[in-house]
Design an enzyme around this catalytic site. Structure first.
Site, PDB file in Angstrom:
ATOM      1  N   HIS A 132      -7.674  -2.864   9.502  1.00 13.11           N
ATOM      2  CA  HIS A 132      -8.860  -3.688   8.831  1.00 13.11           C
ATOM      3  C   HIS A 132      -9.774  -3.729  10.289  1.00 13.11           C
ATOM      4  CE1 HIS A 132      -6.192  -6.104   5.993  1.00 13.11           C
ATOM      5  NE2 HIS A 132      -6.518  -5.031   5.367  1.00 13.11           N
ATOM      6  N   GLU A 143       0.916  -1.035  -0.146  1.00 16.21           N
ATOM      7  CA  GLU A 143       0.098   0.027  -0.002  1.00 16.21           C
ATOM      8  C   GLU A 143       0.816   0.908  -0.005  1.00 16.21           C
ATOM      9  OE1 GLU A 143      -2.895  -0.310  -0.537  1.00 16.21           O
ATOM     10  OE2 GLU A 143      -3.798  -2.175   0.282  1.00 16.21           O
TER      11      GLU A 143
HETATM   12  P1  13P Z   1       1.070  -5.627   3.126  1.00 12.23           P
HETATM   13  O1  13P Z   1       1.333  -6.865   3.901  1.00 12.23           O
HETATM   14  O2  13P Z   1       1.704  -5.278   1.841  1.00 12.23           O
HETATM   15  O3  13P Z   1       1.211  -4.375   3.981  1.00 12.23           O
HETATM   16  O4  13P Z   1      -0.407  -5.504   2.911  1.00 12.23           O
HETATM   17  C1  13P Z   1      -1.255  -5.562   4.040  1.00 12.23           C
HETATM   18  C2  13P Z   1      -2.489  -5.022   3.397  1.00 12.23           C
HETATM   19  O5  13P Z   1      -3.590  -4.814   4.111  1.00 12.23           O
HETATM   20  C3  13P Z   1      -3.114  -4.596   2.084  1.00 12.23           C
HETATM   21  O6  13P Z   1      -4.040  -4.000   1.879  1.00 12.23           O
HETATM   22 ZN    ZN Z   2      -5.408  -3.767   3.667  1.00 12.36          ZN
END
Ligand code: 13P
Ligand code: ZN
Length: 261
Positions: A134, A109
């Site tokens: 999340h 991201e």
């Molecule tokens: P990364 O492990 O690349 O940080 O991705 C996690 C994530 O939440 C992607 O939206």
């Molecule tokens: Zn994510």
């Protein structure tokens, strides 16, 4: 810099404890340019320069801590320098070098983090930390079309408990579903973060900014708490009444709450 890295590790632990960071879910980036000493400025790149995907002029020569892609928040909480890396934006503003401590590829991201970091510097903001996570209840709400209207969702969350309005006075903006890690997601997030405290990514997560990573975490925590209160009332079998428009307006006036970032 130790203080900043300690704060990042502290927040990574909270994200895991809250159930917002399954596997490698979520990412953290913090601008640490003013904490980089002369020795670190001279460190040669660990791998050849990597492309950002676009030019971000305000980031020339800036240094960031970034969580590594695929790395777990629960590991970052204990060993932040193994689960992330320090990157330096090159002079062309379109690439970055990994300079410490391991050649860990930064988060997928990164487009969103750097797009927003570029905006924060350009706009003279004091915010230096960006967070994607999340949070369960807010993500659940984003599965219903009725809550994809940012104004409507903000009004509901503010009305659940007065502190939500006091500590998230700009409310929550919504970005329709977009491919994780895409430039389109980054650009739509930027458009929303200009006018909101937190941005909700439909069916995925949230993005927040703060002076430091603790503050960015608090912004998400406050809004997700309101979502939990709403959900709890619905689970008890009733639709929560919510604070009245007058009660909300009174808080906005008495606390002189900002209406723009
Ligand atoms: P990364 O492990 O690349 O940080 O991705 C996690 C994530 O939440 C992607 O939206
Ligand atoms: Zn994510």
């Amino acid at each position: 810099m130790k203080h900043t890295i300690d704060q990042i590790a502290e927040v990574a632990g909270y994200l895991w404890q809250k159930g917002w960071a399954e596997r490698n879910g979520g990412n953290i980036t913090v601008n640490i340019t003013d904490q980089i000493d002369e020795r670190m400025r001279q460190i040669p790149p660990l791998v050849p320069s990597l492309a950002i995907g676009k030019s971000l002029p305000a980031l020339k020569g800036q240094f960031f801590y970034a969580k590594g892609t695929g790395k777990r928040m629960r590991d970052l909480a204990r060993r932040p320098m193994e689960a992330g890396s320090i990157i330096r934006i090159t002079d062309d503003c379109a690439h970055y070098d990994i300079i410490a401590e391991h050649p860990v590829m930064p988060t997928s991201e990164l487009p969103s983090h750097l797009e927003i970091q570029n905006y924060l510097l350009q706009s003279g903001s004091t915010c230096r930390a960006t967070l994607h996570t999340h949070p369960i209840e807010l993500v659940a709400m984003s599965h219903s079309p009725q809550w994809l209207d940012g104004n409507r969702l903000t009004r509901l969350l503010w009305s659940m408990i007065p502190e939500t309005l006091a500590f998230a006075p700009l409310g929550i903006g919504v970005v329709p579903y977009a491919l994780p890690g895409s430039l389109s997601l980054a650009e739509q997030t930027l458009a929303q973060i200009r006018h909101h405290d937190v941005v909700l990514w439909e069916k995925h997560g949230v993005f927040a900014v703060g002076d430091d990573i603790i503050e960015a975490f608090d912004q998400v925590d406050v809004l997700n708490k309101a979502a939990i209160i709403y959900m709890s009332a619905r689970s008890m079998g009733f639709v929560p009444e919510g604070m009245t428009d007058d009660a909300i307006a009174e808080i906005q006036q008495v606390f002189h709450l900002p209406t723009q970032r």
